[in-house]
Design a protein around this motif. Structure first.
Motif, PDB file in Angstrom:
ATOM      1  N   VAL A  35       4.769   9.740  14.513  1.00 15.39           N
ATOM      2  CA  VAL A  35       5.065  10.142  13.106  1.00 15.39           C
ATOM      3  C   VAL A  35       5.182   8.655  12.202  1.00 15.39           C
ATOM      4  O   VAL A  35       4.982   8.621  11.289  1.00 15.39           O
ATOM      5  N   GLY A  36       6.332   8.113  12.690  1.00 16.17           N
ATOM      6  CA  GLY A  36       7.069   6.940  12.001  1.00 16.17           C
ATOM      7  C   GLY A  36       5.877   5.950  11.886  1.00 16.17           C
ATOM      8  O   GLY A  36       5.898   5.257  10.828  1.00 16.17           O
ATOM      9  N   TRP A  37       5.138   5.737  13.054  1.00 16.97           N
ATOM     10  CA  TRP A  37       3.872   4.766  12.858  1.00 16.97           C
ATOM     11  C   TRP A  37       2.993   5.066  11.971  1.00 16.97           C
ATOM     12  O   TRP A  37       2.663   4.245  11.150  1.00 16.97           O
ATOM     13  N   LEU A  38       2.578   6.548  11.913  1.00 13.33           N
ATOM     14  CA  LEU A  38       1.587   7.136  10.874  1.00 13.33           C
ATOM     15  C   LEU A  38       2.144   6.934   9.541  1.00 13.33           C
ATOM     16  O   LEU A  38       1.494   6.490   8.451  1.00 13.33           O
TER      17      LEU A  38
ATOM     18  N   ILE B  35       0.826   7.411  -6.607  1.00 12.23           N
ATOM     19  CA  ILE B  35       1.555   6.006  -6.745  1.00 12.23           C
ATOM     20  C   ILE B  35       2.907   6.049  -6.441  1.00 12.23           C
ATOM     21  O   ILE B  35       3.503   5.389  -5.911  1.00 12.23           O
ATOM     22  N   VAL B  36       3.554   6.840  -7.334  1.00 13.07           N
ATOM     23  CA  VAL B  36       5.200   7.088  -7.694  1.00 13.07           C
ATOM     24  C   VAL B  36       5.457   7.607  -6.234  1.00 13.07           C
ATOM     25  O   VAL B  36       6.281   7.002  -5.517  1.00 13.07           O
ATOM     26  N   ALA B  37       4.977   8.645  -5.566  1.00 13.30           N
ATOM     27  CA  ALA B  37       5.266   9.314  -4.346  1.00 13.30           C
ATOM     28  C   ALA B  37       5.121   8.068  -3.158  1.00 13.30           C
ATOM     29  O   ALA B  37       6.081   8.100  -2.238  1.00 13.30           O
ATOM     30  N   GLU B  38       4.012   7.250  -3.196  1.00 12.05           N
ATOM     31  CA  GLU B  38       3.655   6.332  -2.198  1.00 12.05           C
ATOM     32  C   GLU B  38       4.941   5.387  -2.183  1.00 12.05           C
ATOM     33  O   GLU B  38       5.334   4.614  -1.363  1.00 12.05           O
ATOM     34  N   ILE B  39       5.037   4.852  -3.423  1.00 11.42           N
ATOM     35  CA  ILE B  39       6.252   3.778  -3.571  1.00 11.42           C
ATOM     36  C   ILE B  39       7.684   4.298  -3.137  1.00 11.42           C
ATOM     37  O   ILE B  39       8.410   3.671  -2.530  1.00 11.42           O
ATOM     38  N   VAL B  40       7.965   5.624  -3.631  1.00 13.29           N
ATOM     39  CA  VAL B  40       9.371   6.224  -2.858  1.00 13.29           C
ATOM     40  C   VAL B  40       9.286   6.374  -1.260  1.00 13.29           C
ATOM     41  O   VAL B  40      10.016   5.795  -0.763  1.00 13.29           O
ATOM     42  N   VAL B  41       7.914   6.554  -0.793  1.00  9.03           N
ATOM     43  CA  VAL B  41       7.867   6.408   0.880  1.00  9.03           C
ATOM     44  C   VAL B  41       8.022   5.185   1.390  1.00  9.03           C
ATOM     45  O   VAL B  41       8.930   4.806   2.258  1.00  9.03           O
ATOM     46  N   ILE B  42       7.275   4.081   0.646  1.00  3.09           N
ATOM     47  CA  ILE B  42       7.432   2.898   1.280  1.00  3.09           C
ATOM     48  C   ILE B  42       8.997   2.561   1.006  1.00  3.09           C
ATOM     49  O   ILE B  42       9.208   1.757   1.989  1.00  3.09           O
TER      50      ILE B  42
ATOM     51  N   VAL C 222      11.737   4.165   1.105  1.00  3.50           N
ATOM     52  CA  VAL C 222      12.608   4.891   2.113  1.00  3.50           C
ATOM     53  C   VAL C 222      12.196   4.152   3.551  1.00  3.50           C
ATOM     54  O   VAL C 222      13.143   4.024   4.112  1.00  3.50           O
ATOM     55  N   SER C 223      10.910   3.762   3.577  1.00  2.00           N
ATOM     56  CA  SER C 223      10.534   3.325   4.964  1.00  2.00           C
ATOM     57  C   SER C 223      11.089   2.035   5.130  1.00  2.00           C
ATOM     58  O   SER C 223      11.680   1.671   6.164  1.00  2.00           O
ATOM     59  N   VAL C 224      11.002   1.264   4.038  1.00  4.74           N
ATOM     60  CA  VAL C 224      11.641  -0.232   4.235  1.00  4.74           C
ATOM     61  C   VAL C 224      13.010  -0.071   4.305  1.00  4.74           C
ATOM     62  O   VAL C 224      13.756  -0.660   5.271  1.00  4.74           O
TER      63      VAL C 224
END
Lengths: 152, 177
Positions: A96-99, A137-144, A146-148
């Protein structure tokens, strides 16, 4: 014009350009939406998964404290099963982390492409595409972010 | 200044191009789903054109169709083409003096009695002004239909090639490991 003589309705080049821009915007939007769903769900699963582990740890420690004798024998195995890299959940979380890591930039890129093309689409512009692409875009920036932040 | 209030009901979905005097106009959707606009002009005659195109009739159609097919992961995320290839062509010249109203109610395309595609009158007009109809019809775009069949064949070939290549890759991987 008699109906039998009609064969085709040719598209003027100017309209065709608008039509191709509109179509491209919709295609990128479909991809962004599908990949964003996978990305956000995997991110949520990871975050919620870690949260569940935390809850499980608290419950385990509480139970262990209640039953003093079990500390030495039960605790290490229980912790390993939940959080160890070779544990039952470890493999699932690594996938899931890879995905999460690889789908987020794809969804972000496609959402940006869909948004830019939708802005240039003057004839068949869809407000829904603009709004939803912006949200992706906003959601993915948040996800990235958090991921970083999580060092993934 | 003459003013024409235009209402359109049941506008077909897809790439519909509506122009008044050759320029695109902005319509607003009312609570009944009809599109309304008000057009002001100094001229006594207004030309209204409503055309529904098929994307397969555009220039470089094969190149763009293949491009969209590849980008959309072999058509999975692509927009569906109208397989019946029904297009619509409406062209009216309306004489306007003062404030006038024009309502265009779109009909559904009807299958032809000889089975050669679809046809029929595209719009029913309700207006209090004089008008001339240059075109008002649905018809099956034969060129688009032919191109649709070509594209379907190409898509099938691409899918077969993709399955064969994937199977070969899996086979090679299994052999090497």
């Amino acid at each position: 014009m008699p109906q039998e003589s009609r064969k085709t309705l040719n598209i003027p080049p100017l309209y065709a350009k608008d039509m191709y821009i509109s179509r491209a915007s919709r295609v990128f939007f479909h991809i962004a939406l599908a990949v964003a769903i996978v990305s956000i769900l995997s991110a949520l699963a990871t975050v919620l998964g870690f949260f569940l582990i935390l809850v499980a740890w608290v419950i385990a420690i509480f139970l262990i404290l209640l039953t003093f004798g079990a500390i030495i024998f039960a605790a290490p195995g229980f912790f390993d099963m939940l959080s160890g890299s070779d544990g039952v959940l470890g493999g699932m979380f690594s996938f899931v982390g890879w995905l999460w890591k690889y789908t987020a930039p794809v969804a972000l890129g496609c959402a940006v492409a869909a948004l830019v093309l939708a802005i240039f689409d003057k004839r068949w512009r869809s407000k829904a595409i603009i709004v939803v692409s912006g949200l992706i875009i906003v959601a993915e920036i948040v996800v990235i972010a958090v991921s970083v932040g999580a060092g993934r | 200044m003459n003013e024409l209030s235009i209402t359109m009901r049941g506008v077909p979905s897809g790439y519909v191009d509506i122009t008044v005097d050759g320029a695109p106009v902005e319509f607003k959707k009312n609570e009944f789903g009809s599109f309304i606009t008000s057009y002001s002009t100094e001229k006594d005659e207004v030309e209204i054109s409503v055309r529904k195109y098929n994307i397969l009739c555009g220039p470089l159609w094969l190149l763009f169709s293949l491009l969209f097919f590849v980008i959309s992961f072999f058509g999975i995320f692509d927009c569906r083409n109208d397989k019946l290839c029904i297009v619509c062509d409406v062209k009216l010249r309306v004489k306007v003096s003062g404030q006038k109203k024009l309502m265009l109610s779109f009909n559904s395309p009807m299958p032809k009695s000889d089975g050669s595609g679809f046809g029929g009158e595209a719009v029913k007009l309700e207006t209090d002004c004089e008008y001339d109809t240059d075109a008002n019809e649905y018809f099956t775009d034969t060129v688009a239909k032919k191109r649709f069949k070509i594209m379907r064949l190409i898509k099938i070939l691409f899918w077969v090639a993709a399955v064969v290549i994937t199977a070969l890759c899996v086979y090679m991987y299994v052999i090497n490991h």
